[in-house]
Design an enzyme around this catalytic site. Structure first.
Site, PDB file in Angstrom:
ATOM      1  N   CYS A   1       9.721   0.927  21.227  1.00  0.00           N
ATOM      2  CA  CYS A   1       9.187   1.578  22.574  1.00  0.00           C
ATOM      3  C   CYS A   1       9.126   0.412  23.750  1.00  0.00           C
ATOM      4  CB  CYS A   1       7.807   2.436  22.456  1.00  0.00           C
ATOM      5  SG  CYS A   1       7.627   3.382  21.201  1.00  0.00           S
TER       6      CYS A   1
ATOM      7  N   ARG B   1      15.802  -3.060  22.289  1.00  0.00           N
ATOM      8  CA  ARG B   1      14.741  -2.859  21.257  1.00  0.00           C
ATOM      9  C   ARG B   1      14.741  -1.645  20.385  1.00  0.00           C
ATOM     10  NH1 ARG B   1      10.096  -5.735  23.050  1.00  0.00           N
ATOM     11  NH2 ARG B   1       8.800  -4.565  21.846  1.00  0.00           N
TER      12      ARG B   1
ATOM     13  N   TRP C   1      10.516   5.564  20.840  1.00  0.00           N
ATOM     14  CA  TRP C   1      11.323   5.459  19.517  1.00  0.00           C
ATOM     15  C   TRP C   1      10.207   6.341  18.689  1.00  0.00           C
ATOM     16  CZ3 TRP C   1       9.929   4.128  14.286  1.00  0.00           C
ATOM     17  CH2 TRP C   1      11.055   4.097  13.505  1.00  0.00           C
TER      18      TRP C   1
ATOM     19  N   ASN D   1       2.772   2.810  24.388  1.00  0.00           N
ATOM     20  CA  ASN D   1       3.338   2.152  23.337  1.00  0.00           C
ATOM     21  C   ASN D   1       2.309   1.974  22.181  1.00  0.00           C
ATOM     22  OD1 ASN D   1       5.788   1.972  24.427  1.00  0.00           O
ATOM     23  ND2 ASN D   1       5.738  -0.203  24.674  1.00  0.00           N
ATOM     24  N   GLY D   2       2.456   2.314  20.997  1.00  0.00           N
ATOM     25  CA  GLY D   2       1.493   2.035  19.942  1.00  0.00           C
ATOM     26  C   GLY D   2       1.221   3.385  19.210  1.00  0.00           C
TER      27      GLY D   2
ATOM     28  N   GLU E   1      19.933 -13.960   3.235  1.00  0.00           N
ATOM     29  CA  GLU E   1      20.066 -13.815   4.830  1.00  0.00           C
ATOM     30  C   GLU E   1      21.536 -13.587   5.169  1.00  0.00           C
ATOM     31  OE1 GLU E   1      18.699 -13.232   7.123  1.00  0.00           O
ATOM     32  OE2 GLU E   1      19.922 -13.840   8.988  1.00  0.00           O
TER      33      GLU E   1
ATOM     34  N   LYS F   1      22.893 -10.090   7.032  1.00  0.00           N
ATOM     35  CA  LYS F   1      23.681 -10.095   8.238  1.00  0.00           C
ATOM     36  C   LYS F   1      25.060  -9.202   8.086  1.00  0.00           C
ATOM     37  CE  LYS F   1      21.577 -11.327  10.564  1.00  0.00           C
ATOM     38  NZ  LYS F   1      20.169 -11.775  10.125  1.00  0.00           N
TER      39      LYS F   1
ATOM     40  N   GLU G   1      23.720  -5.489   7.753  1.00  0.00           N
ATOM     41  CA  GLU G   1      23.025  -4.835   9.147  1.00  0.00           C
ATOM     42  C   GLU G   1      24.183  -4.592  10.211  1.00  0.00           C
ATOM     43  OE1 GLU G   1      19.113  -7.283  10.609  1.00  0.00           O
ATOM     44  OE2 GLU G   1      20.804  -8.395  10.083  1.00  0.00           O
TER      45      GLU G   1
ATOM     46  N   HIS H   1      22.840 -12.253 -15.543  1.00  0.00           N
ATOM     47  CA  HIS H   1      21.730 -11.355 -16.275  1.00  0.00           C
ATOM     48  C   HIS H   1      21.960  -9.743 -15.455  1.00  0.00           C
ATOM     49  CE1 HIS H   1      19.785 -14.277 -18.466  1.00  0.00           C
ATOM     50  NE2 HIS H   1      19.683 -15.192 -17.290  1.00  0.00           N
TER      51      HIS H   1
ATOM     52  N   LYS I   1      15.210  -3.805  17.090  1.00  0.00           N
ATOM     53  CA  LYS I   1      14.834  -5.200  17.214  1.00  0.00           C
ATOM     54  C   LYS I   1      13.496  -5.547  16.953  1.00  0.00           C
ATOM     55  CE  LYS I   1      16.196  -9.293  18.325  1.00  0.00           C
ATOM     56  NZ  LYS I   1      16.905  -9.838  17.312  1.00  0.00           N
TER      57      LYS I   1
HETATM   58  C1  G6P Z   1      13.637  -6.064  12.551  1.00  0.00           C
HETATM   59  C2  G6P Z   1      14.887  -6.754  13.267  1.00  0.00           C
HETATM   60  C3  G6P Z   1      15.074  -7.925  12.305  1.00  0.00           C
HETATM   61  C4  G6P Z   1      13.972  -8.776  12.168  1.00  0.00           C
HETATM   62  C5  G6P Z   1      12.935  -8.115  11.659  1.00  0.00           C
HETATM   63  C6  G6P Z   1      11.445  -8.839  11.564  1.00  0.00           C
HETATM   64  O1  G6P Z   1      14.165  -5.562  11.167  1.00  0.00           O
HETATM   65  O2  G6P Z   1      15.871  -5.954  13.231  1.00  0.00           O
HETATM   66  O3  G6P Z   1      16.181  -8.735  13.031  1.00  0.00           O
HETATM   67  O4  G6P Z   1      14.352 -10.034  11.581  1.00  0.00           O
HETATM   68  O5  G6P Z   1      12.525  -6.866  12.325  1.00  0.00           O
HETATM   69  O6  G6P Z   1      11.025  -9.128  12.949  1.00  0.00           O
HETATM   70  P1  G6P Z   1      10.196 -10.179  13.489  1.00  0.00           P
HETATM   71  O7  G6P Z   1      10.367  -9.881  15.118  1.00  0.00           O
HETATM   72  O8  G6P Z   1       8.891 -10.011  13.070  1.00  0.00           O
HETATM   73  O9  G6P Z   1      10.757 -11.641  13.340  1.00  0.00           O
END
Ligand code: G6P
Length: 608
Positions: free
Chosen positions: A2, A27, A74, A100-101, A481, A485, A488, A504, A603
């Site tokens: 949000c 966001r 959101w 927000n919250g 990681e 990527k 995602e 395994h 985000k």
């Molecule tokens: C969401 C985002 C990711 C991020 C994760 C953790 O899933 O899409 O890109 O790595 O949150 O977020 P932070 O802000 O705590 O690093």
């Protein structure tokens, strides 16, 4: 998730609010809305979906209203819909609230308000705030808001306007970030400084349980006892808070290419070469305690979790600490004891991830030293922790994290160096780490200069439905990681695995339609990686390797290769991930995906 933007001044409010909402779009959200007030009459406009839908609706409205509040939502309580979008209003349509919250006791409050005759229109928790303010309002909005806040449990960043009170906006913060923007005879509030970056670079970060009262002439910051506080104005670097693509086709590509700079910003002013050590100002207040800790627990989510996993290898190599890494959403519910010898380090780009915050609160209750590594200044995690370091990497807008990941790895290395030099790490070892870090920006530029070739190779792989990524030691988290990527942003199934585990289970998946990305630099486990690659080749699996030019055997056996410069093992993952960020990017591009805003992802994840 949000987002909030508010304006009180003399200009037309709607365009400023819409512009702010657009800057918050990255966001993640599902609906948007705004309220402005002209001649004591609120105009509230809401829409499902994109801010552009809201903008289209506002284009039919002629108003000179010069104050108002706006929100991207959101959904948490109630599905995404116009009715549930914010602002939420009281029954007299005078009080408008964005929030927000999460209000945890909203059900009890709703029941109480219904019994008093209030009619609820939405399914939101936010609506109780509007009705409570109305219930407490006589003639002073601040008092009514303060009485309301006393009744709320949970988290909130909220903004309130009242149709009869000219130009006044009241903002309160507990748990959800809010900054106040100071202009010339105009004032702003936003959940993220980026929303107001076009108008002012002077901001005040609200702490929990602080209230801001804005009008078009002046502002006050108060505590919840209604006493005025003196707070410093921060001047922020507009550039690092801007969301301009600077000529790149997407934010993610821009952020990948910004890594030479973001890495420099991570170590700038933080190394003392003559002593082979780092200097992290943010940790200085707890340095004595840090020297005596025996155990470090890293908690984080998403990409920050994978940098945490790498952090374990980094700390184990540089220090004598016992290191654990745990996903924050698991850690927060585990049964454990902690003592004064333990530090809990939260890694978070946003500083707002709900699970990471909850994990820290749990660790605080149990007496650990709380540390943070955060990019966004003044956010909840920075306020909750005893000490910490900032990434100073500028805004990261692409949902898939890139430059913050590599920035976190540099900072973890600097933290490891700082603590390690109090343990057994020698000056020579410290110096070689510093030399390695200083070379990273140029080495990354070299990899990025090969982007065209990486794109060409990526196109060949875009049609596959599944990928396996493998690595050992430092490159096991790198594999995870890199796989994250790809999934995602391209929506292709990908798994990161420790190469030694292939036999395994995952090896049963391998055939000519299931390619493997092997992260196999020239290091002490290269021969082991070579055997794993052989086993995959023997089953007709295609191999794309990330390696160094000196790793002749890896180059020979692979179908395709991305060559990266060689550095010391502790830093090698920072270089290895770069071509794989581009690989994921170009595959997603080939598939026509919405790269900066992948489906279903946000985000900043501010809900559990
Ligand atoms: C969401 C985002 C990711 C991020 C994760 C953790 O899933 O899409 O890109 O790595 O949150 O977020 P932070 O802000 O705590 O690093």
């Amino acid at each position: 998730m949000c987002g909030i933007i508010c304006y009180s001044g003399s200009k037309k409010a709607i365009p400023i609010l819409i512009n702010g909402l657009k800057k918050l779009e990255y966001r993640g959200y599902d609906s948007a809305g705004l309220s402005v007030i002209e001649d004591k009459t609120p105009i509230t406009i809401k829409s499902e979906g994109k801010v552009s839908n809201l903008e289209a609706k506002t284009s039919n409205i002629t108003t000179n209203a010069s104050y108002g509040i706006a929100h991207t939502r959101w959904a948490t309580h109630g599905r995404p819909s116009e009715i549930n979008a914010h602002p939420q209003l009281d029954n007299k349509n005078k009080i408008c609230v964005v929030h927000n919250g999460i209000i945890e006791n909203y059900k009890d409050l709703k029941y109480e308000l219904i019994n008093k005759g209030y009619i609820f229109i939405s399914d939101t928790d936010t609506e109780v705030i509007a009705h409570l303010i109305d219930m407490y309002f006589t003639d002073d909005l601040e008092i009514a808001v303060l009485k309301t806040v006393e009744r709320l449990s949970g988290t909130f960043g909220l903004a309130v306007i009242h149709a009869d009170i000219d130009h006044k906006i009241i903002i309160v913060k507990r748990g959800s970030p809010i900054v106040i923007g100071v202009g010339d005879n105009e004032f702003f509030a936003a959940s993220d400084p980026i929303a107001i970056s076009d108008y002012t670079n002077k901001i005040i970060v609200l702490n929990d349980d602080e209230m801001a009262v804005l009008n078009s002439k002046e502002y006050f910051i108060k505590n919840l006892r209604n006493e005025v506080l003196k707070k410093n104005i921060k001047i922020v670097d507009k550039d690092s808070y801007s969301n301009d693509k600077k000529g790149f086709e997407s934010f993610m590509l821009k952020e990948i290419f910004e890594q030479p700079i973001s890495i420099k910003n991570a170590f700038r002013g933080r190394i003392i070469e003559s002593e082979g050590v780092s200097k992290l100002g943010g940790l200085e207040p707890v340095l004595e305690r840090l020297k005596s800790i025996k155990k470090l627990i890293i908690v984080s989510c998403g990409t920050s979790f994978y940098s945490g996993k790498l952090g374990r290898y980094i700390f184990e190599s540089l220090t004598e600490l016992d290191v654990e890494v745990e996903i924050a959403s698991e850690f927060r519910y585990r049964k454990f004891t902690l003592d004064k010898d333990v530090a809990v380090l939260a890694l978070s780009q946003s500083g707002e991830t709900a699970d990471t915050i909850a994990a820290l609160k749990e660790a605080k209750r149990k007496g650990a030293l709380l540390l943070g590594m955060v990019n966004e200044v003044g956010t909840t995690i920075t306020q909750l922790t005893d000490a910490g370091v900032y990434n100073h990497a500028g805004s990261e807008i692409g949902v898939a994290s890139t430059k913050i990941y590599t920035s976190q790895l540099v900072l973890l290395t600097l933290m490891g160096l700082l603590i390690g030099r109090y343990h057994g790490l020698s000056f020579i070892e410290g110096k070689s780490i510093i030399d390695g870090i200083k070379k990273l920006p140029e080495q990354i530029k070299e990899i990025l200069s090969n982007a065209k070739n990486i794109q060409k190779v990526s196109k060949k792989y875009a049609h596959f439905r599944d990928f396996l990524y493998i690595g050992r030691l430092y490159n096991y988290p790198t594999a995870m990681e890199a796989a994250l990527k790809l999934k995602e942003i391209s929506y292709i199934h990908a798994e990161g695995y420790p190469a030694g585990e292939m036999k395994h289970g995952p090896i049963s998946l391998i055939d000519e339609n299931f390619p493997t990305v092997a992260i196999a630099p020239d290091d002490e486990v290269m021969d082991k990686m070579l055997s794993n690659i052989e086993q995959i080749k023997a089953r007709n699996g295609k191999i794309l390797s990330v390696t160094n030019s000196s790793a002749k055997k890896v180059i020979e056996i692979s179908d395709d290769i991305f060559i990266v410069p060689k550095t010391i093992p502790v830093l090698q993952p920072i270089l290895n991930i770069i071509p794989l960020q581009l690989f994921a990017y170009y595959i997603a591009k080939e598939k026509g995906r919405n790269i900066d805003k992948p489906r279903n992802l946000a985000k900043s994840v501010t809900v559990e």
